[in-house]
Design an enzyme around this catalytic site. Structure first.
Site, PDB file in Angstrom:
ATOM      1  N   ARG A  73      32.500   0.264   3.994  1.00  0.00           N
ATOM      2  CA  ARG A  73      32.450  -1.088   3.426  1.00  0.00           C
ATOM      3  C   ARG A  73      31.524  -1.949   4.265  1.00  0.00           C
ATOM      4  NH1 ARG A  73      34.562  -3.579   7.460  1.00  0.00           N
ATOM      5  NH2 ARG A  73      36.269  -2.626   8.639  1.00  0.00           N
ATOM      6  N   GLY A  74      31.249  -3.158   3.788  1.00  0.00           N
ATOM      7  CA  GLY A  74      30.523  -4.112   4.594  1.00  0.00           C
ATOM      8  C   GLY A  74      31.404  -4.667   5.698  1.00  0.00           C
ATOM      9  N   GLY A  75      30.766  -5.298   6.692  1.00  0.00           N
ATOM     10  CA  GLY A  75      31.519  -5.930   7.766  1.00  0.00           C
ATOM     11  C   GLY A  75      31.554  -5.096   9.029  1.00  0.00           C
ATOM     12  N   ARG A  76      32.424  -5.495   9.960  1.00  0.00           N
ATOM     13  CA  ARG A  76      32.476  -4.884  11.281  1.00  0.00           C
ATOM     14  C   ARG A  76      33.822  -4.193  11.491  1.00  0.00           C
ATOM     15  NH1 ARG A  76      28.828  -9.652  14.082  1.00  0.00           N
ATOM     16  NH2 ARG A  76      28.570  -8.262  15.859  1.00  0.00           N
ATOM     17  N   TYR A  77      34.435  -4.354  12.649  1.00  0.00           N
ATOM     18  CA  TYR A  77      35.717  -3.695  12.889  1.00  0.00           C
ATOM     19  C   TYR A  77      36.879  -4.523  12.326  1.00  0.00           C
ATOM     20  CZ  TYR A  77      33.702  -0.224  16.028  1.00  0.00           C
ATOM     21  OH  TYR A  77      32.978   0.818  16.542  1.00  0.00           O
ATOM     22  N   ILE A 146      38.178  -9.849   4.289  1.00  0.00           N
ATOM     23  CA  ILE A 146      37.489  -9.406   3.080  1.00  0.00           C
ATOM     24  C   ILE A 146      36.442  -8.374   3.487  1.00  0.00           C
ATOM     25  CG2 ILE A 146      36.045 -10.067   1.122  1.00  0.00           C
ATOM     26  CD1 ILE A 146      38.711 -11.387   0.902  1.00  0.00           C
ATOM     27  N   SER A 160      42.638  -7.863   2.827  1.00  0.00           N
ATOM     28  CA  SER A 160      43.916  -7.657   3.495  1.00  0.00           C
ATOM     29  C   SER A 160      44.463  -9.022   3.892  1.00  0.00           C
ATOM     30  CB  SER A 160      43.765  -6.765   4.730  1.00  0.00           C
ATOM     31  OG  SER A 160      42.902  -7.352   5.686  1.00  0.00           O
ATOM     32  N   CYS A 176      36.310  -8.424  12.994  1.00  0.00           N
ATOM     33  CA  CYS A 176      35.163  -8.819  12.170  1.00  0.00           C
ATOM     34  C   CYS A 176      34.042  -9.429  12.999  1.00  0.00           C
ATOM     35  CB  CYS A 176      35.595  -9.783  11.066  1.00  0.00           C
ATOM     36  SG  CYS A 176      36.848  -9.085   9.988  1.00  0.00           S
TER      37      CYS A 176
END
Length: 222
Positions: A73-77, A146, A160, A176
């Site tokens: 997915r997009g994003g970080r941790y 998100i 979440s 994030c």
């Protein structure tokens, strides 16, 4: 509400291992694209896990005390675990506005409207992904995350929301990629909300969420 005929709404009572959920979600995404399978909204929780998005920076994985999974997915941790309710949203945007930003905006609005049902005011924050609220110390904190992926106009992953997770587990990462703000939950704010109550409230706002997917995203977030 007349959405169940078009979309499968699946609710899990027991935790689902993240890798198994990711495999199932990936297969369902392909089936929607290639075979016209039913769209899906899947509500569940995971055993403790850290997931890495496409922008994850290894320096933000501070203490990998749990399994670390590359999510796609997009994003970080991000951390997932018991007490955090997740919504995986697999929809065909060719049936709606082909607007990825609009999809994310609608997803955020769905979570914000559901939180309001429990008396929690929350909002989007410019330049920061997620859903934000005022914590018990008066500071701004993240209550929902998100992260989405869109493959040939079919969405996967989703959101979440922290109902009552062990917030100390977030200390193993920079959530994030944002370390200036804390993480909070409905329980920390004094509201004990079960997964059943959350899911029911979410469903009550589903029509508005789906209606928003037929409109282009506003130029200015609010």
């Amino acid at each position: 509400m007349d959405v169940n005929a078009e979309i499968e709404w699946l609710r899990e009572a027991a935790p689902v291992p993240y890798r198994a959920a990711l495999a199932e979600m990936t297969a369902r995404n392909a089936a929607i694209r290639e075979e016209g399978a039913r769209e899906l909204v899947w509500l569940l929780e995971h055993p403790p896990v850290y997931t890495a998005g496409t922008s994850a920076d290894e320096t933000e994985l501070l203490d990998p005390r749990f399994d670390v999974v590359t999510a796609g997915r997009g994003g970080r941790y991000t951390y997932h675990g018991p007490g955090q309710r997740i919504g995986y949203v697999l929809l065909d945007l060719t049936k709606r506005a082909r607007d990825v930003r609009g999809f994310v905006h609608a997803l955020e609005g769905w979570v914000i409207a559901t939180l309001a049902e429990f008396g929690v005011e929350s909002w989007r924050a410019e330049g920061r992904i997620g859903i934000w609220t005022q914590d018990i110390d008066g500071r701004e904190a993240k209550i929902g995350a998100i992260g989405v992926r869109v493959r040939r106009w079919v969405t996967m992953h989703g959101f979440s929301v922290n109902l009552d997770p062990d917030l100390s587990h977030f200390a193993g990462i920079v959530p994030c990629g944002i370390d200036e703000y804390g993480v909070t939950s409905l329980a920390r704010l004094g509201m004990m909300v079960s997964s059943e109550e959350w899911d029911a409230a979410l469903l009550r706002h589903a029509d508005d969420f789906l209606a928003a997917l037929g409109r282009a995203c506003p130029k200015e977030d609010s």
